[in-house]
Enzyme design. Sequence first.
Site, short mmCIF file in Angstrom:
data_model
loop_
_atom_site.label_atom_id
_atom_site.label_comp_id
_atom_site.label_asym_id
_atom_site.label_seq_id
_atom_site.Cartn_x
_atom_site.Cartn_y
_atom_site.Cartn_z
N GLU A 102 0.88 -1.18 0.00
CA GLU A 102 0.00 0.00 0.00
C GLU A 102 0.92 1.22 0.00
OE1 GLU A 102 -3.21 -0.13 -0.23
OE2 GLU A 102 -3.52 -2.26 0.09
N CYS A 118 -2.13 9.61 2.50
CA CYS A 118 -1.67 9.00 1.25
C CYS A 118 -2.60 9.31 0.09
CB CYS A 118 -1.55 7.49 1.42
SG CYS A 118 -3.08 6.72 1.96
P1 NAD Z 1 8.01 4.90 5.09
O1 NAD Z 1 8.01 4.08 3.85
O2 NAD Z 1 9.16 5.78 5.36
O3 NAD Z 1 7.86 3.97 6.38
C1 NAD Z 1 6.82 3.02 6.49
C2 NAD Z 1 7.26 1.91 7.44
O4 NAD Z 1 8.36 1.21 6.85
C3 NAD Z 1 7.74 2.38 8.81
O5 NAD Z 1 7.25 1.49 9.79
C4 NAD Z 1 9.25 2.27 8.69
O6 NAD Z 1 9.90 2.04 9.91
C5 NAD Z 1 9.40 1.07 7.81
N1 NAD Z 1 10.69 1.00 7.10
C6 NAD Z 1 11.60 1.98 6.89
N2 NAD Z 1 12.64 1.50 6.19
C7 NAD Z 1 12.39 0.20 5.97
C8 NAD Z 1 13.09 -0.83 5.29
N3 NAD Z 1 14.26 -0.62 4.69
N4 NAD Z 1 12.51 -2.05 5.22
C9 NAD Z 1 11.31 -2.29 5.79
N5 NAD Z 1 10.62 -1.35 6.45
C10 NAD Z 1 11.15 -0.12 6.54
O7 NAD Z 1 6.63 5.72 5.03
P2 NAD Z 1 6.12 6.82 6.04
O8 NAD Z 1 6.95 8.05 5.91
O9 NAD Z 1 5.92 6.23 7.38
O10 NAD Z 1 4.67 7.08 5.42
C11 NAD Z 1 4.46 7.96 4.36
C12 NAD Z 1 4.28 7.21 3.05
O11 NAD Z 1 3.34 6.18 3.18
C13 NAD Z 1 3.74 8.10 1.96
O12 NAD Z 1 4.39 7.81 0.75
C14 NAD Z 1 2.28 7.71 1.87
O13 NAD Z 1 1.67 7.97 0.63
C15 NAD Z 1 2.35 6.25 2.15
N6 NAD Z 1 1.08 5.78 2.66
C16 NAD Z 1 0.35 4.93 1.90
C17 NAD Z 1 -0.89 4.50 2.36
C18 NAD Z 1 -1.75 3.58 1.57
O14 NAD Z 1 -2.72 3.09 2.12
N7 NAD Z 1 -1.45 3.30 0.31
C19 NAD Z 1 -1.34 4.93 3.60
C20 NAD Z 1 -0.55 5.79 4.34
C21 NAD Z 1 0.67 6.20 3.87
#
Ligand code: NAD
Length: 470
Positions: free
Chosen positions: A218, A252
């Site tokens: 997602e 998002c």
């Molecule tokens: P992010 O990708 O930075 O982090 C998301 C999660 O991934 C966190 O728990 C983080 O600790 C973890 N993470 C970080 N590095 C990782 C790695 N190398 N391997 C595995 N996990 C890792 O995203 P964010 O800043 O927390 O959220 C914002 C983003 O999320 C935006 O791009 C937004 O559009 C997207 N988003 C999408 C949805 C959806 O439903 N499609 C919903 C909310 C947010």
Amino acid sequence: MDPIPSTPVNTLQPTLERLRTAWQARKPDYRQRHDDLSRLRANLKRRLDEMARIIASDYGHRSPDETRIADGMTALNEIDHLLKHLRSWMRPQRVGVGWRFWPGSAQVRTVPLGVVGVIAPWNYPVNLALIPLATAIAAGNHVFLKPSEHTPRTSAFLRDLLNSTFPEDRVAIALGGPEVGAAFSALPFDHLVFTGSTAVGRKVMAAAAPNLTPVTLELGGKSPALVCDDYPIEKAAARIATGKWFNCGQTCIAPDYVLVPKSKRDALVAALRKEVHQRYGEKFENLDDYTRIINAGQYARLRGYLDDARVRKVERVTLAGHSDPDQRVMPPTLLLDPPDDSLVMQDEIFGPLLPIKGYRTLDEAIAYINARERPLALYPFSNDRATVERILKDILAGGVSVNDTLFHFAITTLPFGGVGASGMGAYHARAGFDALSKQLPVFRQAGFTGGDRLKPPYAKAQWLIDLIVR
Ligand code: NAD
């Protein structure tokens, strides 16, 4: 508050094994799943106000009402939907076998997969953790959750909520940042649901690949609002304002930019200004209902977009108030017709900045969207049926709300998910339950069947082969 210690990476695999061993020993039946979801619902409901306070403390400030709607209502609504449909979704579906295979019978059973991993982001830290978790529980799995490091108090709240709701061999939680996330996504889960950025989504899929762990991704992206010529500008402005400035644009599926007929651009700017004044006051005095940028890093990223726009001499319209970096307040700000290579038109904005681009023809607007990655959400505004149908046919997005923003996320009967760079797979509704289950095909042979005769020497079964091969 002291930083919450990360879960040691070397404990992740043993935790997964504990969850899997317990699952194998006693797979959750209907009663247990129903009880689990009911308990989760009751415990969350009881703690909604505390949850809103805790999320606000992670943000510096977040509107408690927006939290109650976006993290409370959405999760409760989804759990209600799961509880309502659980029994019928679990029922095996009898399917026909076709006359060639009579008198055998067949059914499809929807059975649990095992242990589902869930990685959640910070922007709706409870909703985006608990909806995948509840769906996985409904489907009969055990769950291992990793929430975001950027909302540490909320992650501690989730840990407490889950520990008081589930035994530790049914639901576990790991805390930490990218290092823990990377190790977590390399665990041999039976399915992994990741919500976050497209960049990290790529890493998660690569980490899951050696285990052939199926992933639901997602992700994010640039979701356009497309205002058509026939649609009343004030109404479009009101609904775009809600979608954009709810949670200060840190959504998002927030409208990332708006395409509007050139002749109506200035009217839209005026209508958005009016909306912002009505909501937050002309002097931006109603800051209780306006959420802060989550942290200094995100604030600096957004400032960078404004600096880039200034260098490019993009017209900027601050709709009310002014920035306060110390409090991480960034006011609703429009950027008029920024060039395509400016940062606000390249990156997902994920904040309160809203580019408005004028278009000449609908063809041009559709081509503009289609020249970019497939968006997570699309918001066409038109009362003309044929125009809406045309947009739906010509643009592929993860999900659509026509004449509004955000709502399709909350409708529990609609699957939610991206397409292309905005994600793969879907959850919510039956789609989520099915994605976190195995559709087990079961054929049951009858005591007497023509199939017993289908063996060499085939000369003896020619009449039967002629009968079925036609
Ligand atoms: P992010 O990708 O930075 O982090 C998301 C999660 O991934 C966190 O728990 C983080 O600790 C973890 N993470 C970080 N590095 C990782 C790695 N190398 N391997 C595995 N996990 C890792 O995203 P964010 O800043 O927390 O959220 C914002 C983003 O999320 C935006 O791009 C937004 O559009 C997207 N988003 C999408 C949805 C959806 O439903 N499609 C919903 C909310 C947010």
